[in-house]
Design a protein around this motif. Structure first.
Motif, PDB file in Angstrom:
ATOM      1  N   ARG A 139       5.333   3.751  56.999  1.00 36.06           N
ATOM      2  CA  ARG A 139       5.596   3.854  56.179  1.00 36.06           C
ATOM      3  C   ARG A 139       6.893   1.945  55.247  1.00 36.06           C
ATOM      4  N   GLN A 140       6.455   1.544  54.696  1.00 30.10           N
ATOM      5  CA  GLN A 140       6.983   0.288  54.154  1.00 30.10           C
ATOM      6  C   GLN A 140       8.172   0.442  53.133  1.00 30.10           C
ATOM      7  N   ARG A 141       8.138   1.356  52.554  1.00 31.20           N
ATOM      8  CA  ARG A 141       9.008   1.505  51.350  1.00 31.20           C
ATOM      9  C   ARG A 141      10.083   2.850  51.513  1.00 31.20           C
ATOM     10  N   ARG A 142       9.958   3.432  52.652  1.00 30.71           N
ATOM     11  CA  ARG A 142      10.848   4.549  53.016  1.00 30.71           C
ATOM     12  C   ARG A 142      12.541   5.240  52.189  1.00 30.71           C
ATOM     13  N   HIS A 143      13.316   4.106  51.448  1.00 26.87           N
ATOM     14  CA  HIS A 143      14.364   3.941  51.488  1.00 26.87           C
ATOM     15  C   HIS A 143      13.444   4.251  49.354  1.00 26.87           C
ATOM     16  N   PHE A 144      12.660   4.369  49.677  1.00 30.82           N
ATOM     17  CA  PHE A 144      12.259   4.778  47.547  1.00 30.82           C
ATOM     18  C   PHE A 144      11.414   5.554  48.035  1.00 30.82           C
ATOM     19  N   ASP A 145      11.223   6.566  49.114  1.00 30.34           N
ATOM     20  CA  ASP A 145      10.524   7.647  49.009  1.00 30.34           C
ATOM     21  C   ASP A 145      11.696   8.208  49.135  1.00 30.34           C
ATOM     22  N   ILE A 146      12.938   7.992  49.724  1.00 29.09           N
ATOM     23  CA  ILE A 146      14.301   9.334  50.169  1.00 29.09           C
ATOM     24  C   ILE A 146      14.945   9.080  48.992  1.00 29.09           C
ATOM     25  N   PHE A 147      14.836   7.941  47.747  1.00 30.14           N
ATOM     26  CA  PHE A 147      15.458   7.655  46.319  1.00 30.14           C
ATOM     27  C   PHE A 147      14.717   8.741  45.215  1.00 30.14           C
ATOM     28  N   ASP A 148      13.585   8.603  45.754  1.00 29.74           N
ATOM     29  CA  ASP A 148      13.156   9.727  45.044  1.00 29.74           C
ATOM     30  C   ASP A 148      13.143  10.621  44.814  1.00 29.74           C
ATOM     31  N   CYS A 149      12.679  11.523  46.484  1.00 33.91           N
ATOM     32  CA  CYS A 149      13.052  12.818  46.498  1.00 33.91           C
ATOM     33  C   CYS A 149      14.553  13.314  46.599  1.00 33.91           C
ATOM     34  N   TYR A 150      15.678  12.731  46.650  1.00 33.27           N
ATOM     35  CA  TYR A 150      16.920  13.360  45.960  1.00 33.27           C
ATOM     36  C   TYR A 150      16.934  13.485  44.660  1.00 33.27           C
ATOM     37  N   ARG A 151      16.798  12.100  43.942  1.00 29.71           N
ATOM     38  CA  ARG A 151      16.040  12.159  42.085  1.00 29.71           C
ATOM     39  C   ARG A 151      15.479  13.413  42.033  1.00 29.71           C
ATOM     40  N   ILE A 152      14.456  13.698  42.241  1.00 32.10           N
ATOM     41  CA  ILE A 152      13.717  14.907  41.636  1.00 32.10           C
ATOM     42  C   ILE A 152      14.543  16.421  42.167  1.00 32.10           C
ATOM     43  N   VAL A 153      15.046  16.506  43.134  1.00 34.33           N
ATOM     44  CA  VAL A 153      16.377  18.128  43.075  1.00 34.33           C
ATOM     45  C   VAL A 153      17.090  17.581  42.315  1.00 34.33           C
ATOM     46  N   GLU A 154      17.418  16.935  42.395  1.00 30.12           N
ATOM     47  CA  GLU A 154      19.063  16.415  41.230  1.00 30.12           C
ATOM     48  C   GLU A 154      18.254  17.003  40.820  1.00 30.12           C
ATOM     49  N   PHE A 155      17.248  16.768  39.802  1.00 36.32           N
ATOM     50  CA  PHE A 155      17.224  16.732  38.063  1.00 36.32           C
ATOM     51  C   PHE A 155      15.830  18.182  38.285  1.00 36.32           C
ATOM     52  N   LYS A 156      15.513  18.448  38.803  1.00 33.51           N
ATOM     53  CA  LYS A 156      14.166  20.055  38.535  1.00 33.51           C
ATOM     54  C   LYS A 156      14.537  20.736  39.768  1.00 33.51           C
ATOM     55  N   ASN A 157      15.258  20.459  40.770  1.00 35.62           N
ATOM     56  CA  ASN A 157      15.611  21.763  41.620  1.00 35.62           C
ATOM     57  C   ASN A 157      15.048  22.951  40.996  1.00 35.62           C
ATOM     58  N   SER A 158      15.931  23.693  40.190  1.00 36.91           N
ATOM     59  CA  SER A 158      15.408  24.649  39.790  1.00 36.91           C
ATOM     60  C   SER A 158      13.701  25.001  39.499  1.00 36.91           C
ATOM     61  N   GLU A 159      13.448  24.379  38.895  1.00 40.08           N
ATOM     62  CA  GLU A 159      11.501  24.157  38.355  1.00 40.08           C
ATOM     63  C   GLU A 159       9.924  23.945  39.897  1.00 40.08           C
ATOM     64  N   LEU A 160      11.007  23.836  41.048  1.00 35.74           N
ATOM     65  CA  LEU A 160      10.368  23.686  42.340  1.00 35.74           C
ATOM     66  C   LEU A 160      10.016  24.872  43.091  1.00 35.74           C
ATOM     67  N   ASP A 161       9.082  25.921  43.204  1.00 38.98           N
ATOM     68  CA  ASP A 161       8.410  26.483  43.680  1.00 38.98           C
ATOM     69  C   ASP A 161       8.511  26.157  45.354  1.00 38.98           C
ATOM     70  N   TRP A 162       9.592  26.481  46.050  1.00 40.35           N
ATOM     71  CA  TRP A 162       9.575  25.691  47.812  1.00 40.35           C
ATOM     72  C   TRP A 162       7.993  26.427  48.626  1.00 40.35           C
ATOM     73  N   LYS A 163       7.705  27.502  48.216  1.00 40.70           N
ATOM     74  CA  LYS A 163       6.835  28.108  48.414  1.00 40.70           C
ATOM     75  C   LYS A 163       5.500  26.892  48.755  1.00 40.70           C
ATOM     76  N   MET A 164       4.841  26.714  47.086  1.00 43.41           N
ATOM     77  CA  MET A 164       4.606  25.261  46.982  1.00 43.41           C
ATOM     78  C   MET A 164       4.336  24.120  47.944  1.00 43.41           C
ATOM     79  N   VAL A 165       5.537  23.562  47.152  1.00 40.98           N
ATOM     80  CA  VAL A 165       5.965  22.876  48.121  1.00 40.98           C
ATOM     81  C   VAL A 165       5.692  22.284  50.124  1.00 40.98           C
ATOM     82  N   ARG A 166       6.263  23.582  50.195  1.00 42.39           N
ATOM     83  CA  ARG A 166       5.323  23.637  51.788  1.00 42.39           C
ATOM     84  C   ARG A 166       4.067  23.729  52.066  1.00 42.39           C
ATOM     85  N   ASN A 167       2.988  24.109  51.225  1.00 45.93           N
ATOM     86  CA  ASN A 167       1.751  24.653  51.186  1.00 45.93           C
ATOM     87  C   ASN A 167       1.192  23.178  51.274  1.00 45.93           C
TER      88      ASN A 167
END
Length: 291
Positions: A203-231
Motif C-alpha cells: 500500500r502506497q498511501r497508508r497515511h491517508f488510510d489512517i487519516f480516513d479511519c480516524y475521521r470516520i470514527v471521530e464523526f460516525k462512531n455512534s452509527e457504526l455497526d462493529w459486527k458488520m465492520v468485522r464481517n
C-alpha cells in the motif's frame, strides 16, 4: 474534461465559499489542481455512454469517505479507487475499455487530457492521465502526482452500495457542472476496507488510510455497526489469518509514525490541522474490535 477558460489562472476562484478563503495560499495551488483533476475524472466516468461505467463501478477510498465526514475535516484527494459492482454479474471485461473511452470523450471536448494503462495484472487495473503535464504547461503548476483511476478486479463488495452526490471543494455553479450521484461503499464496509488496506504491505498511501479511519470514527462512531465492520473486514482477508494481518497493520502504523516525510505529507494535505500521532494511535486501537 477540464475547462481552462473556467478555471483561470487562480484555481481558488472556483472553490465553494467555505474553501475559497481558506485555501488562498500559493502552496495550496498544486493540491487544488489535483483535486479538480479527480473531480474531472469522476464527471467523465458519469458522462460516458449515459452512465454506463458509473453503474458498473463502486467508489471507495477518500472520495467515498467524504460522504460520511464533514468536508472541512477531510483532505485533498489525488486519485479514484473502485471495485467492480458484482450485482447482475458485472465483471472487469465490461469496464476494460474505460481508458480508451475516456480519451475519446476528451477528444470530443477538445481536451488535451489522455489516459494510458499503467498497470494491468490479475488484481489491478490502473489508468493514469496526463493532467500533470497539461496543468504544468498551462498554469506553470506541478501537482503532487499523476491523477489516476485504480480498479480492483477481484475486490469483493460485501454489502449493498449506497448512492450519494459527489462531495467536492469546488463550486459546481462556477464550474458550470451538475454533480452526479455515485455508488460507493456503505459506512461499515468503507471503514473495514480502510482498516484492511492499512495492513497491505504494498500500500502506497497508508497515511491517508489512517487519516480516513480516524475521521470516520471521530464523526460516525455512534452509527457504526462493529459486527458488520468485522464481517466485512474478515471477508477481505480471503485465506489470510486475521491476527497476522492485524499485527502487520499495527506494525506498519508504527513505522508510519517514524517517517517524518509521511507525517509532513498527510499534515499538509488536510483541510484542518491534524495531530497524526494521536490519530494513528487511535486507529491502531480499532483493530481490537475486529478479532
Amino acid at each position: 474534461m477540464l475547462d481552462e477558460s473556467v478555471i483561470g489562472s487562480d484555481p481558488s476562484g472556483i472553490l465553494s465559499s467555505d474553501f475559497s478563503t481558506r485555501l488562498r495560499r500559493l502552496e495550496d495551488r498544486p493540491n487544488i489542481f489535483a483535486e479538480l483533476c479527480v473531480l474531472d475524472m469522476l464527471l467523465t466516468i458519469s458522462r460516458i455512454h449515459d452512465s454506463y461505467y458509473k453503474e458498473r463501478l463502486i467508489l471507495k477510498g477518500g472520495y467515498s469517505v467524504r460522504t460520511y465526514v464533514p468536508l472541512y475535516a477531510h483532505r485533498f484527494s489525488y486519485d479514484l479507487d473502485f471495485n467492480i459492482h458484482r450485482e447482475g454479474g458485472h465483471t472487469f471485461r465490461e469496464v476494460q475499455d474505460l481508458c480508451q473511452e475516456s480519451s475519446r470523450f476528451a477528444e470530443t471536448r477538445r481536451s488535451r487530457i489522455r489516459g494510458s494503462v499503467t498497470l494491468n495484472n490479475q488484481r489491478f487495473h490502473w489508468i493514469t492521465f496526463n493532467y500533470r503535464q497539461v496543468i504544468e504547461e498551462t498554469y506553470g503548476v506541478t501537482i503532487p502526482e499523476e491523477p489516476k483511476i485504480e480498479i480492483c478486479k477481484d475486490c469483493r463488495t460485501v454489502r449493498t452500495p449506497v448512492e450519494n452526490e459527489i462531495v467536492t471543494i469546488a463550486d459546481p455553479k462556477l464550474l458550470a457542472v451538475t454533480l452526479p450521484n455515485i455508488k460507493h461503499l456503505d459506512l461499515d464496509e468503507q471503514l473495514s476496507n480502510k482498516l484492511y488496506v492499512i495492513g497491505v504491505v504494498a500500500r502506497q498511501r497508508r497515511h491517508f488510510d489512517i487519516f480516513d479511519c480516524y475521521r470516520i470514527v471521530e464523526f460516525k462512531n455512534s452509527e457504526l455497526d462493529w459486527k458488520m465492520v468485522r464481517n466485512a473486514f474478515h471477508a477481505q482477508l480471503r485465506r489470510e489469518n486475521a491476527g497476522a494481518h492485524i499485527e502487520r497493520a499495527r506494525r506498519l502504523i508504527t513505522n508510519a509514525l517514524r517517517d517524518s516525510n509521511t507525517i509532513r505529507r498527510i499534515e499538509s494535505s488536510t483541510f484542518q490541522p491534524l495531530d497524526f500521532k494521536d490519530a494513528a494511535n487511535i486507529v491502531s486501537g480499532l483493530y481490537s474490535k475486529l478479532l
